[in-house]
Design a protein around this motif. Structure first.
Motif, PDB file in Angstrom:
ATOM      1  N   THR A 114       6.391 -22.497  -1.104  1.00 52.55           N
ATOM      2  CA  THR A 114       5.988 -23.641  -0.292  1.00 52.55           C
ATOM      3  C   THR A 114       7.204 -24.425   0.172  1.00 52.55           C
ATOM      4  O   THR A 114       8.277 -24.333  -0.435  1.00 52.55           O
ATOM      5  N   PRO A 115       7.082 -25.245   1.220  1.00 48.88           N
ATOM      6  CA  PRO A 115       8.206 -26.051   1.703  1.00 48.88           C
ATOM      7  C   PRO A 115       8.675 -27.068   0.651  1.00 48.88           C
ATOM      8  O   PRO A 115       7.899 -27.483  -0.214  1.00 48.88           O
ATOM      9  N   PRO A 116       9.939 -27.478   0.721  1.00 48.60           N
ATOM     10  CA  PRO A 116      10.501 -28.387  -0.276  1.00 48.60           C
ATOM     11  C   PRO A 116       9.703 -29.671  -0.467  1.00 48.60           C
ATOM     12  O   PRO A 116       9.611 -30.186  -1.592  1.00 48.60           O
ATOM     13  N   TRP A 167       7.096 -29.539  -3.388  1.00 47.22           N
ATOM     14  CA  TRP A 167       7.477 -29.081  -4.720  1.00 47.22           C
ATOM     15  C   TRP A 167       7.101 -30.044  -5.834  1.00 47.22           C
ATOM     16  O   TRP A 167       7.365 -29.760  -6.998  1.00 47.22           O
ATOM     17  N   GLY A 168       6.535 -31.184  -5.489  1.00 40.12           N
ATOM     18  CA  GLY A 168       6.039 -32.101  -6.508  1.00 40.12           C
ATOM     19  C   GLY A 168       7.090 -32.978  -7.159  1.00 40.12           C
ATOM     20  O   GLY A 168       6.850 -33.502  -8.254  1.00 40.12           O
ATOM     21  N   ALA A 169       8.237 -33.133  -6.522  1.00 37.85           N
ATOM     22  CA  ALA A 169       9.274 -34.006  -7.080  1.00 37.85           C
ATOM     23  C   ALA A 169       8.802 -35.456  -7.048  1.00 37.85           C
ATOM     24  O   ALA A 169       8.049 -35.874  -6.162  1.00 37.85           O
ATOM     25  N   GLU A 170       9.275 -36.231  -8.031  1.00 35.94           N
ATOM     26  CA  GLU A 170       8.892 -37.643  -8.128  1.00 35.94           C
ATOM     27  C   GLU A 170      10.076 -38.590  -7.996  1.00 35.94           C
ATOM     28  O   GLU A 170       9.895 -39.743  -7.605  1.00 35.94           O
ATOM     29  N   VAL A 217      13.232 -36.690  -3.665  1.00 37.02           N
ATOM     30  CA  VAL A 217      12.191 -36.495  -2.657  1.00 37.02           C
ATOM     31  C   VAL A 217      12.776 -36.581  -1.254  1.00 37.02           C
ATOM     32  O   VAL A 217      12.495 -35.748  -0.379  1.00 37.02           O
ATOM     33  N   SER A 218      13.622 -37.579  -1.022  1.00 38.44           N
ATOM     34  CA  SER A 218      14.210 -37.742   0.314  1.00 38.44           C
ATOM     35  C   SER A 218      15.122 -36.580   0.658  1.00 38.44           C
ATOM     36  O   SER A 218      15.146 -36.121   1.809  1.00 38.44           O
ATOM     37  N   ARG A 219      15.876 -36.074  -0.307  1.00 36.03           N
ATOM     38  CA  ARG A 219      16.766 -34.938  -0.039  1.00 36.03           C
ATOM     39  C   ARG A 219      15.983 -33.653   0.211  1.00 36.03           C
ATOM     40  O   ARG A 219      16.367 -32.831   1.045  1.00 36.03           O
ATOM     41  N   LEU A 220      14.898 -33.475  -0.520  1.00 30.20           N
ATOM     42  CA  LEU A 220      14.082 -32.281  -0.290  1.00 30.20           C
ATOM     43  C   LEU A 220      13.433 -32.322   1.089  1.00 30.20           C
ATOM     44  O   LEU A 220      13.346 -31.300   1.776  1.00 30.20           O
ATOM     45  N   ARG A 221      12.972 -33.484   1.498  1.00 27.46           N
ATOM     46  CA  ARG A 221      12.381 -33.601   2.828  1.00 27.46           C
ATOM     47  C   ARG A 221      13.401 -33.315   3.925  1.00 27.46           C
ATOM     48  O   ARG A 221      13.043 -32.837   5.006  1.00 27.46           O
ATOM     49  N   ALA A 222      14.666 -33.585   3.645  1.00 29.72           N
ATOM     50  CA  ALA A 222      15.718 -33.366   4.631  1.00 29.72           C
ATOM     51  C   ALA A 222      16.329 -31.967   4.548  1.00 29.72           C
ATOM     52  O   ALA A 222      17.208 -31.626   5.344  1.00 29.72           O
ATOM     53  N   THR A 223      15.867 -31.164   3.587  1.00 36.45           N
ATOM     54  CA  THR A 223      16.434 -29.824   3.410  1.00 36.45           C
ATOM     55  C   THR A 223      15.950 -28.885   4.515  1.00 36.45           C
ATOM     56  O   THR A 223      14.738 -28.732   4.707  1.00 36.45           O
ATOM     57  N   PRO A 224      16.841 -28.243   5.228  1.00 35.14           N
ATOM     58  CA  PRO A 224      16.403 -27.275   6.247  1.00 35.14           C
ATOM     59  C   PRO A 224      15.743 -26.078   5.586  1.00 35.14           C
ATOM     60  O   PRO A 224      16.049 -25.736   4.436  1.00 35.14           O
TER      61      PRO A 224
END
Length: 231
Positions: free
Chosen positions: A123-125, A128-131, A136-143
């Motif tokens: 699934t997309p970053p 991944w269920g990070a809290e 969370v912000s870095r995962l959303r920005a991960t290409p």
């Protein structure tokens, strides 16, 4: 002749570059991994369903990069010994993983202390269920780059590879028989090969069209039963 039970023997998976199935379905992913120097903040997420070839592709990339490979569960220990400037692959990140360790790995990549960071998941970053808010912000920005739905070429290659990994003898024409009749997904391809192999072992014969037909009929019946509401 009495039929014997099929044993669940370990499967030796071939992750060599020579056995990788290149097709239009994974063309974008292959191109993105080859352009690792262009990754923003030196990280990329490789997304695709189970059996689509994420591990195979990431292992080839790791071999080319002399990168270390770990899972979410072993990430923290891997980071403790990872040399400065090394590349890293972290697999299966839609499972459990230590959020602080992943945040640390992403930061090390941003600072070039990790030369390139490849993250794989189904699934997309963002899912991944990070809290941790910063994570969370870095995962959303991960290409991210996704492995596309399989075409005939890829399904053929996948089934051939799964058969080779299982060392399963197969008669000519079996895959050609399956392609227009089977569910068109990598998970179905893998499951059908596993069922055919086990059935052939029980019958003590190579995999034949008759076995393929039997597995497809059983598959269809199972799907019908699953669709029946429980009383």
């Amino acid at each position: 002749m009495t039929e014997q039970l099929a044993l669940d023997l370990p499967i030796e998976v071939d992750f060599s570059p020579e056995s990788y199935i290149a097709s239009p379905a994974n063309q974008d992913a292959r191109a993105a991994l080859n352009r690792w120097r262009d990754w923003p903040d030196r990280r990329m997420a490789l997304i695709g369903p189970a059996g689509a070839g994420k591990s195979h592709l990431s292992h080839i990339w790791a071999w080319q990069m002399d990168a270390q490979i770990c899972t979410g569960e072993t990430l923290e220990a891997t980071l403790d010994t990872l040399p400065s400037g090394a590349a890293l692959v972290v697999e299966g990140l839609d499972g459990s993983f230590p959020e602080a360790a992943l945040f640390h790995a992403i930061n090390r990549a941003s600072e070039a202390d990790i030369s390139a960071l490849l993250l794989t998941a189904r699934t997309p970053p963002a899912q991944w269920g990070a809290e941790l808010p910063d994570l969370v912000s870095r995962l959303r920005a991960t290409p991210q780059v996704a492995l596309a739905e399989p075409d005939d070429e890829m399904l053929t290659g996948l089934m051939q590879k799964h058969l080779q990994d299982r060392r399963a003898p197969v008669k000519e024409g079996v895959i050609e028989y399956l392609l227009p009749r089977m569910e068109r997904s990598v998970s179905a391809a893998r499951e059908i090969v596993e069922r055919m192999d086990k059935r052939a072992l029980v019958k003590q014969t190579p995999i034949t069209r008759a076995i393929a037909r039997e597995i497809l009929e059983t598959w269809s019946q199972t799907e019908l039963e699953d669709d029946v509401p429980s009383s």
